[in-house]
Design a protein around this motif. Structure first.
Motif, PDB file in Angstrom:
ATOM      1  N   GLY A   1      20.591 -21.758  17.996  1.00 41.43           N
ATOM      2  CA  GLY A   1      21.227 -21.944  19.295  1.00 41.43           C
ATOM      3  C   GLY A   1      20.817 -23.250  19.948  1.00 41.43           C
ATOM      4  O   GLY A   1      21.617 -23.910  20.613  1.00 41.43           O
ATOM      5  N   ASN A   2      19.564 -23.661  19.756  1.00 41.88           N
ATOM      6  CA  ASN A   2      19.064 -24.885  20.379  1.00 41.88           C
ATOM      7  C   ASN A   2      19.555 -26.157  19.699  1.00 41.88           C
ATOM      8  O   ASN A   2      19.365 -27.253  20.235  1.00 41.88           O
ATOM      9  CB  ASN A   2      17.532 -24.881  20.379  1.00 41.88           C
ATOM     10  N   ILE A   3      20.188 -26.044  18.537  1.00 41.98           N
ATOM     11  CA  ILE A   3      20.777 -27.228  17.907  1.00 41.98           C
ATOM     12  C   ILE A   3      21.923 -27.766  18.752  1.00 41.98           C
ATOM     13  O   ILE A   3      22.098 -28.984  18.890  1.00 41.98           O
ATOM     14  CB  ILE A   3      21.265 -26.896  16.480  1.00 41.98           C
ATOM     15  N   LEU A   4      22.709 -26.867  19.346  1.00 46.28           N
ATOM     16  CA  LEU A   4      23.903 -27.314  20.077  1.00 46.28           C
ATOM     17  C   LEU A   4      23.584 -28.219  21.260  1.00 46.28           C
ATOM     18  O   LEU A   4      24.259 -29.234  21.441  1.00 46.28           O
ATOM     19  CB  LEU A   4      24.727 -26.104  20.530  1.00 46.28           C
ATOM     20  N   PRO A   5      22.602 -27.919  22.113  1.00 48.94           N
ATOM     21  CA  PRO A   5      22.309 -28.831  23.233  1.00 48.94           C
ATOM     22  C   PRO A   5      21.413 -29.995  22.811  1.00 48.94           C
ATOM     23  O   PRO A   5      20.467 -30.352  23.511  1.00 48.94           O
ATOM     24  CB  PRO A   5      21.618 -27.917  24.243  1.00 48.94           C
ATOM     25  N   SER A   6      21.717 -30.589  21.666  1.00 51.34           N
ATOM     26  CA  SER A   6      21.006 -31.760  21.162  1.00 51.34           C
ATOM     27  C   SER A   6      22.004 -32.611  20.393  1.00 51.34           C
ATOM     28  O   SER A   6      23.094 -32.144  20.047  1.00 51.34           O
ATOM     29  CB  SER A   6      19.861 -31.335  20.234  1.00 51.34           C
ATOM     30  N   PRO A   7      21.667 -33.848  20.073  1.00 48.71           N
ATOM     31  CA  PRO A   7      22.597 -34.663  19.281  1.00 48.71           C
ATOM     32  C   PRO A   7      22.925 -34.051  17.921  1.00 48.71           C
ATOM     33  O   PRO A   7      23.990 -34.299  17.357  1.00 48.71           O
ATOM     34  CB  PRO A   7      21.853 -35.991  19.121  1.00 48.71           C
ATOM     35  N   PHE A   8      22.013 -33.231  17.398  1.00 49.76           N
ATOM     36  CA  PHE A   8      22.187 -32.722  16.044  1.00 49.76           C
ATOM     37  C   PHE A   8      23.312 -31.704  15.940  1.00 49.76           C
ATOM     38  O   PHE A   8      23.812 -31.427  14.847  1.00 49.76           O
ATOM     39  CB  PHE A   8      20.865 -32.149  15.548  1.00 49.76           C
TER      40      PHE A   8
ATOM     41  N   PRO B   1      10.565 -37.616  23.670  1.00 50.94           N
ATOM     42  CA  PRO B   1      11.183 -36.931  22.536  1.00 50.94           C
ATOM     43  C   PRO B   1      11.049 -35.415  22.628  1.00 50.94           C
ATOM     44  O   PRO B   1      10.083 -34.898  23.181  1.00 50.94           O
ATOM     45  CB  PRO B   1      10.407 -37.483  21.339  1.00 50.94           C
ATOM     46  N   ALA B   2      12.048 -34.719  22.073  1.00 45.22           N
ATOM     47  CA  ALA B   2      12.052 -33.256  22.033  1.00 45.22           C
ATOM     48  C   ALA B   2      12.165 -32.826  20.577  1.00 45.22           C
ATOM     49  O   ALA B   2      13.050 -33.286  19.852  1.00 45.22           O
ATOM     50  CB  ALA B   2      13.228 -32.709  22.832  1.00 45.22           C
ATOM     51  N   VAL B   3      11.270 -31.969  20.149  1.00 43.29           N
ATOM     52  CA  VAL B   3      11.236 -31.517  18.759  1.00 43.29           C
ATOM     53  C   VAL B   3      11.937 -30.180  18.646  1.00 43.29           C
ATOM     54  O   VAL B   3      11.553 -29.207  19.306  1.00 43.29           O
ATOM     55  CB  VAL B   3       9.788 -31.404  18.250  1.00 43.29           C
ATOM     56  N   LEU B   4      12.970 -30.113  17.808  1.00 39.35           N
ATOM     57  CA  LEU B   4      13.687 -28.857  17.611  1.00 39.35           C
ATOM     58  C   LEU B   4      12.838 -27.884  16.794  1.00 39.35           C
ATOM     59  O   LEU B   4      12.277 -28.265  15.757  1.00 39.35           O
ATOM     60  CB  LEU B   4      15.015 -29.099  16.904  1.00 39.35           C
ATOM     61  N   GLY B   5      12.735 -26.690  17.299  1.00 35.61           N
ATOM     62  CA  GLY B   5      11.933 -25.683  16.619  1.00 35.61           C
ATOM     63  C   GLY B   5      10.463 -25.718  16.980  1.00 35.61           C
ATOM     64  O   GLY B   5       9.663 -25.030  16.340  1.00 35.61           O
ATOM     65  N   ALA B   6      10.097 -26.512  17.986  1.00 37.61           N
ATOM     66  CA  ALA B   6       8.695 -26.578  18.390  1.00 37.61           C
ATOM     67  C   ALA B   6       8.187 -25.186  18.761  1.00 37.61           C
ATOM     68  O   ALA B   6       8.888 -24.418  19.425  1.00 37.61           O
ATOM     69  CB  ALA B   6       8.535 -27.534  19.574  1.00 37.61           C
ATOM     70  N   GLN B   7       6.996 -24.864  18.289  1.00 39.07           N
ATOM     71  CA  GLN B   7       6.340 -23.580  18.556  1.00 39.07           C
ATOM     72  C   GLN B   7       7.114 -22.398  17.957  1.00 39.07           C
ATOM     73  O   GLN B   7       6.989 -21.268  18.415  1.00 39.07           O
ATOM     74  CB  GLN B   7       6.118 -23.379  20.064  1.00 39.07           C
TER      75      GLN B   7
ATOM     76  N   LYS C   1      22.651 -24.536   3.702  1.00 33.98           N
ATOM     77  CA  LYS C   1      21.880 -24.408   4.944  1.00 33.98           C
ATOM     78  C   LYS C   1      21.571 -25.766   5.593  1.00 33.98           C
ATOM     79  O   LYS C   1      20.411 -26.092   5.861  1.00 33.98           O
ATOM     80  CB  LYS C   1      20.587 -23.647   4.681  1.00 33.98           C
ATOM     81  N   PRO C   2      22.602 -26.564   5.860  1.00 33.33           N
ATOM     82  CA  PRO C   2      22.338 -27.894   6.441  1.00 33.33           C
ATOM     83  C   PRO C   2      21.693 -27.842   7.814  1.00 33.33           C
ATOM     84  O   PRO C   2      20.976 -28.771   8.191  1.00 33.33           O
ATOM     85  CB  PRO C   2      23.733 -28.528   6.498  1.00 33.33           C
ATOM     86  N   ALA C   3      21.913 -26.766   8.582  1.00 30.05           N
ATOM     87  CA  ALA C   3      21.288 -26.676   9.902  1.00 30.05           C
ATOM     88  C   ALA C   3      19.769 -26.644   9.806  1.00 30.05           C
ATOM     89  O   ALA C   3      19.064 -27.140  10.695  1.00 30.05           O
ATOM     90  CB  ALA C   3      21.803 -25.438  10.642  1.00 30.05           C
ATOM     91  N   ASP C   4      19.238 -26.072   8.719  1.00 28.48           N
ATOM     92  CA  ASP C   4      17.792 -25.959   8.579  1.00 28.48           C
ATOM     93  C   ASP C   4      17.114 -27.323   8.489  1.00 28.48           C
ATOM     94  O   ASP C   4      15.915 -27.444   8.779  1.00 28.48           O
ATOM     95  CB  ASP C   4      17.453 -25.137   7.340  1.00 28.48           C
ATOM     96  N   ALA C   5      17.863 -28.339   8.086  1.00 22.74           N
ATOM     97  CA  ALA C   5      17.283 -29.678   7.966  1.00 22.74           C
ATOM     98  C   ALA C   5      16.836 -30.244   9.314  1.00 22.74           C
ATOM     99  O   ALA C   5      16.028 -31.180   9.363  1.00 22.74           O
ATOM    100  CB  ALA C   5      18.292 -30.622   7.312  1.00 22.74           C
ATOM    101  N   PHE C   6      17.348 -29.677  10.408  1.00 23.10           N
ATOM    102  CA  PHE C   6      16.973 -30.174  11.737  1.00 23.10           C
ATOM    103  C   PHE C   6      15.723 -29.491  12.289  1.00 23.10           C
ATOM    104  O   PHE C   6      15.248 -29.863  13.359  1.00 23.10           O
ATOM    105  CB  PHE C   6      18.142 -29.987  12.710  1.00 23.10           C
TER     106      PHE C   6
ATOM    107  N   GLY D   1       9.831 -20.838  12.099  1.00 25.50           N
ATOM    108  CA  GLY D   1      10.849 -21.296  11.165  1.00 25.50           C
ATOM    109  C   GLY D   1      12.226 -21.108  11.772  1.00 25.50           C
ATOM    110  O   GLY D   1      12.363 -20.582  12.879  1.00 25.50           O
ATOM    111  N   PRO D   2      13.266 -21.545  11.068  1.00 29.19           N
ATOM    112  CA  PRO D   2      14.628 -21.409  11.597  1.00 29.19           C
ATOM    113  C   PRO D   2      14.992 -19.958  11.867  1.00 29.19           C
ATOM    114  O   PRO D   2      14.685 -19.067  11.075  1.00 29.19           O
ATOM    115  CB  PRO D   2      15.492 -21.995  10.478  1.00 29.19           C
ATOM    116  N   GLY D   3      15.620 -19.723  13.005  1.00 28.09           N
ATOM    117  CA  GLY D   3      16.077 -18.399  13.407  1.00 28.09           C
ATOM    118  C   GLY D   3      17.118 -18.546  14.486  1.00 28.09           C
ATOM    119  O   GLY D   3      17.489 -19.676  14.862  1.00 28.09           O
ATOM    120  N   PRO D   4      17.647 -17.445  15.022  1.00 27.72           N
ATOM    121  CA  PRO D   4      18.727 -17.529  16.016  1.00 27.72           C
ATOM    122  C   PRO D   4      18.417 -18.439  17.201  1.00 27.72           C
ATOM    123  O   PRO D   4      19.296 -19.171  17.656  1.00 27.72           O
ATOM    124  CB  PRO D   4      18.907 -16.078  16.445  1.00 27.72           C
ATOM    125  N   ARG D   5      17.177 -18.394  17.713  1.00 26.16           N
ATOM    126  CA  ARG D   5      16.862 -19.250  18.865  1.00 26.16           C
ATOM    127  C   ARG D   5      16.919 -20.722  18.475  1.00 26.16           C
ATOM    128  O   ARG D   5      17.432 -21.553  19.227  1.00 26.16           O
ATOM    129  CB  ARG D   5      15.486 -18.883  19.417  1.00 26.16           C
TER     130      ARG D   5
END
Length: 580
Positions: free
Chosen positions: A289-296, A273-279, A233-238, A282-286
């Protein structure tokens, strides 16, 4: 389900023959090195040097989705020593490289790169289009005969290269050397499937759970290395990680600041700065999906590429392998905020650092003398029209609904009642040919009148009929580009071109691409592998279709059968000692 399968806009995602061609060029005055003058005219040709050099053990083909060449040169002084600068300082870069087809979108570009074929031959005219007879939607890599492995699959999901009517360099290589491996990886299905071709293997990002998956076109189950990667689950690290600017504020003085009203404010927001997963809890489909429009998104894709190199032992034996990695995030960032934005600028700098780390890992694993890297983009980008207006440019939106209404109004006035124009498809207009036949009209008459009406609309600079697209006129502006984008069995009969700096869209905010204008066609072609490609800037105009025959030359295999390019004018390869 992978929402990338049916949307070309990131905003939608964020809202949820055995003759070898010879290289013809010598080391000419147009090819220069940053620290040394051009070689004398009597220098031996690249062809002579190539003849004694074995192919690389691995070709790494990189695509930065939505990267205009102007961004590479604009930020050059802020780059790391061994990311993009590896190409600019130690490799070969073509400063005047472009696509020559007119509908410059992701799928068309990815289909062109390694086939050397324009859409007029590849059949991949757009990301999606409508069947010219039934008007049913078609997705460029859609194939309901196959499904994603261990993931839900929508009817229009990209699962196979069935619609690609041309072979790739990898297809040719595997036809001659079946032991060679060809792997395509991307955040987008089309970015993985089309470069991988018919005989390679594609893996794409699944935004429902942050995993990478293939489809049953390629295999029935994933190899162990893929299962291990996904299980970690490497995506969860972001989750909770901040995208923060890499440089002090003054370094972005030439870019448009964050938080502009035309910058998309969904997903991760439009300010750093923009925090991934803000509000989020925990990790889920939204979140995924938001990982892609970021450097991560790019960081995660390159992590999977490293896993593929290790898991498949790419470059480990005498048979050359090809790894294609299409990095999707820059396209999403540019769509949302525009290439003029600080967010785009900073994303490019993050990507530069990721590439530096990736190259150093390749050096350690494979050895610098054993692999070749080539990088390009699938299309460029227009500046955001809202920002372009502030700079005094004629820029605006051309609303598709308004165009269709005006077009049908004009056709009714000419031919009588009826819905003559049915829909837009890629860069063209589809017509009700059953109605045309019932009224006893010649299709050419309706096509000509529609083209005439389109030419008279504000925001349109050209429109062409099938007769023009089938012809040989090479002087009318934009006609040749649209001809190269037009496949007679797939495309709509009437093609049109919008004005420079305009977008064919009703969506306010962000930017896009898809035209034959230079900002959409001008892309990087960068290469590194001193033993094969030499060093220096090459100012000679070249096209992306030239990549396929160039790689075929290096691999000592025939160019793909549908290729329309010619080998790039590479400088003389350097001796190994001098290349280090």
């Amino acid at each position: 389900m992978n929402p990338l399968a049916s949307f070309s806009s990131p905003l939608a995602v964020m809202l949820p023959r055995l003759s070898v061609l010879a290289l013809a060029a010598t080391l000419a005055a147009c090819s220069t090195t940053a620290n040394s003058p051009a070689a004398a005219p009597t220098a031996p040709s690249a062809t002579a040097a190539q003849a004694t050099k074995a192919p690389p053990k691995l070709i790494v083909f990189l695509v930065v989705d939505g990267l205009p060449m102007r961004q590479v040169t604009a930020y050059r002084e802020q780059l790391q020593p061994d990311g993009f600068r590896r190409f600019l300082d130690q490799g070969v870069w073509f400063s005047d490289a472009r696509y020559a087809h007119g509908h410059t979108v992701t799928a068309a570009g990815h289909a062109t790169m390694l086939t050397g074929a324009y859409p007029q031959r590849s059949g991949i005219i757009s990301n999606e289009w409508n069947d010219a007879q039934t008007f049913a939607p078609v997705y460029n890599t859609g194939d309901t005969a196959y499904r994603y492995i261990d993931h839900k699959t929508d009817p229009l999901a990209g699962t196979s290269p069935r619609s690609l009517r041309a072979e790739t360099v990898g297809d040719v290589l595997r036809g001659l050397q079946p032991a060679s491996k060809v792997i395509g990886i991307s955040g987008k299905d089309r970015g993985a499937i089309l470069p991988a071709g018919h005989k390679g293997t594609a893996y794409m990002y699944m935004s429902e759970d942050g995993q990478f998956a293939s489809s049953t076109y390629y295999m029935q189950s994933h190899p162990q290395w893929v299962r291990d990667f996904n299980a970690a689950k490497p995506a969860d690290a972001f989750f909770g990680k901040a995208w923060a600017p890499l440089l002090p504020e003054a370094a972005y003085a030439g870019s448009v600041p964050d938080g502009q009203p035309w910058q998309y404010n969904g997903g991760n927001g439009n300010k750093l700065p923009a925090v991934l997963g803000a509000q989020m809890d925990g990790p889920g489909p939204r979140f995924y999906g938001n990982i892609l429009p970021s450097p991560f998104g790019d960081e995660l894709t390159l992590a999977f590429a490293r896993a593929a190199i290790a898991g498949e032992q790419l470059g480990a034996d005498a048979q050359t392998d090809i790894l294609s990695v299409s990095l999707s995030s820059h396209d999403y960032v540019n769509h949302a905020f525009g290439p003029e934005s600080r967010l785009s600028h900073d994303h490019f700098l993050h990507l530069d650092r990721y590439l530096q780390g990736f190259f150093r890992d390749l050096d350690a694993k494979l050895g610098r003398d054993n692999y070749l890297v080539m990088l390009t983009a699938d299309h460029g980008f227009a500046d955001s029209p809202a920002w372009a207006k502030t700079q005094g440019r004629d820029a605006d939106l051309l609303n598709p609904g308004v165009v269709m209404s005006q077009l049908n109004t004009g056709l009714v006035q000419k031919f009588g009642p009826g819905r003559w124009a049915v829909s837009f498809s890629a860069a063209g207009v589809l017509f009700d040919h059953k109605l045309i036949k019932e009224r006893g009209l010649a299709p050419s008459a309706v096509h000509e009148e529609a083209a005439r009406l389109l030419r008279g609309m504000d925001g349109v600079v050209a429109a062409f009929t099938p007769e023009q697209l089938r012809g040989s006129d090479s002087t009318t502006p934009f006609l040749d580009a649209m001809r190269k984008a037009w496949h007679p069995e797939v495309s709509a009969p009437v093609q049109f071109v919008i004005k420079p700096n305009w977008l064919f869209s009703s969506r306010v905010g962000g930017s896009s691409h898809g035209t034959p204008h230079r900002y959409d066609q001008h892309v990087p072609i960068l290469s590194w592998g001193p033993a094969w490609v030499g060093r220096g800037e090459v100012k000679t105009p070249v096209e992306v279709v030239d990549i396929a025959p160039t790689l075929a030359q290096i691999l000592r295999v025939p160019a793909p059968a549908q290729s329309q390019g010619k080998p790039l004018p590479l400088p003389l390869p350097l001796p190994q000692a001098a290349a280090r």
